[in-house]
Design a protein around this motif. Structure first.
Motif, PDB file in Angstrom:
ATOM      1  N   LYS A  18      45.736  43.841  37.862  1.00 40.04           N
ATOM      2  CA  LYS A  18      46.492  42.902  37.401  1.00 40.04           C
ATOM      3  C   LYS A  18      47.682  42.408  38.307  1.00 40.04           C
ATOM      4  O   LYS A  18      47.839  41.350  38.532  1.00 40.04           O
ATOM      5  CB  LYS A  18      46.978  43.063  35.874  1.00 40.04           C
ATOM      6  CG  LYS A  18      47.747  42.011  35.273  1.00 40.04           C
ATOM      7  CD  LYS A  18      48.383  42.658  34.002  1.00 40.04           C
ATOM      8  CE  LYS A  18      49.132  41.381  33.085  1.00 40.04           C
ATOM      9  NZ  LYS A  18      49.244  41.895  31.875  1.00 40.04           N
ATOM     10  N   ILE A  19      48.374  43.411  38.902  1.00 37.01           N
ATOM     11  CA  ILE A  19      49.405  43.170  39.784  1.00 37.01           C
ATOM     12  C   ILE A  19      48.696  42.641  40.945  1.00 37.01           C
ATOM     13  O   ILE A  19      49.368  41.574  41.594  1.00 37.01           O
ATOM     14  CB  ILE A  19      50.129  44.568  40.224  1.00 37.01           C
ATOM     15  CG1 ILE A  19      50.774  45.174  38.939  1.00 37.01           C
ATOM     16  CG2 ILE A  19      51.224  44.344  41.351  1.00 37.01           C
ATOM     17  CD1 ILE A  19      51.978  44.269  38.403  1.00 37.01           C
ATOM     18  N   ASP A  21      46.071  40.827  41.509  1.00 37.21           N
ATOM     19  CA  ASP A  21      45.670  39.335  41.190  1.00 37.21           C
ATOM     20  C   ASP A  21      46.981  38.813  41.351  1.00 37.21           C
ATOM     21  O   ASP A  21      46.777  37.332  41.780  1.00 37.21           O
ATOM     22  CB  ASP A  21      44.895  39.313  40.025  1.00 37.21           C
ATOM     23  CG  ASP A  21      43.265  39.627  40.228  1.00 37.21           C
ATOM     24  OD1 ASP A  21      42.772  40.051  41.446  1.00 37.21           O
ATOM     25  OD2 ASP A  21      42.630  40.134  39.226  1.00 37.21           O
ATOM     26  N   GLY A  22      48.035  39.101  40.606  1.00 35.88           N
ATOM     27  CA  GLY A  22      49.221  38.178  40.701  1.00 35.88           C
ATOM     28  C   GLY A  22      49.767  37.945  41.932  1.00 35.88           C
ATOM     29  O   GLY A  22      50.638  37.034  42.262  1.00 35.88           O
ATOM     30  N   PHE A  23      49.502  38.848  42.877  1.00 38.14           N
ATOM     31  CA  PHE A  23      49.951  38.647  44.319  1.00 38.14           C
ATOM     32  C   PHE A  23      49.332  37.561  45.153  1.00 38.14           C
ATOM     33  O   PHE A  23      49.801  37.435  46.244  1.00 38.14           O
ATOM     34  CB  PHE A  23      49.934  40.193  44.929  1.00 38.14           C
ATOM     35  CG  PHE A  23      50.913  40.303  46.245  1.00 38.14           C
ATOM     36  CD1 PHE A  23      52.291  40.334  45.956  1.00 38.14           C
ATOM     37  CD2 PHE A  23      50.223  40.401  47.210  1.00 38.14           C
ATOM     38  CE1 PHE A  23      52.937  40.742  46.937  1.00 38.14           C
ATOM     39  CE2 PHE A  23      50.943  40.982  48.319  1.00 38.14           C
ATOM     40  CZ  PHE A  23      52.490  40.563  48.403  1.00 38.14           C
ATOM     41  N   SER A  24      48.167  37.015  44.698  1.00 35.90           N
ATOM     42  CA  SER A  24      47.618  36.051  45.359  1.00 35.90           C
ATOM     43  C   SER A  24      48.253  34.945  46.214  1.00 35.90           C
ATOM     44  O   SER A  24      48.213  34.701  47.387  1.00 35.90           O
ATOM     45  CB  SER A  24      46.636  35.466  44.611  1.00 35.90           C
ATOM     46  OG  SER A  24      45.575  34.510  45.309  1.00 35.90           O
TER      47      SER A  24
END
Length: 85
Positions: A18-19, A21-24
């Motif tokens: 989750k972290i 993917d949010g860093f994309s």
């Protein structure tokens, strides 16, 4: 093209993902042209991530420290760079 490889163990893959993917948006803003995530067959919390860049300099300038700190990474990651042959 240069690929940055990062291998580390995480405490909880779902929370880490989750972290990650949010860093994309940060990846794209810092020159990542492609990325991939691999999980070890015998330990699904053993993760290898690849990030591709146009140059070695761009790959070396990229930092995942903040995302790794909040994502539950255990221990120090193994990091290396390679050029596609």
């Amino acid at each position: 093209m240069t690929t940055l490889f990062v291998r580390h163990e995480v405490s909880d893959y779902a929370a880490w993902r989750k972290i990650y993917d949010g860093f994309s948006p940060v990846q794209k803003a810092n020159g990542v042209t492609a990325q991939a995530v691999y999980r070890a067959i015998d330990n699904p919390n053993d993760i290898t991530v690849t990030h591709e860049f146009a140059t070695l300099e761009a790959a070396q300038a990229f930092s995942l420290k903040t995302a790794m700190r909040t994502g539950g990474v255990l221990g120090a990651p193994t990091v290396w760079f390679a050029n596609k042959a």
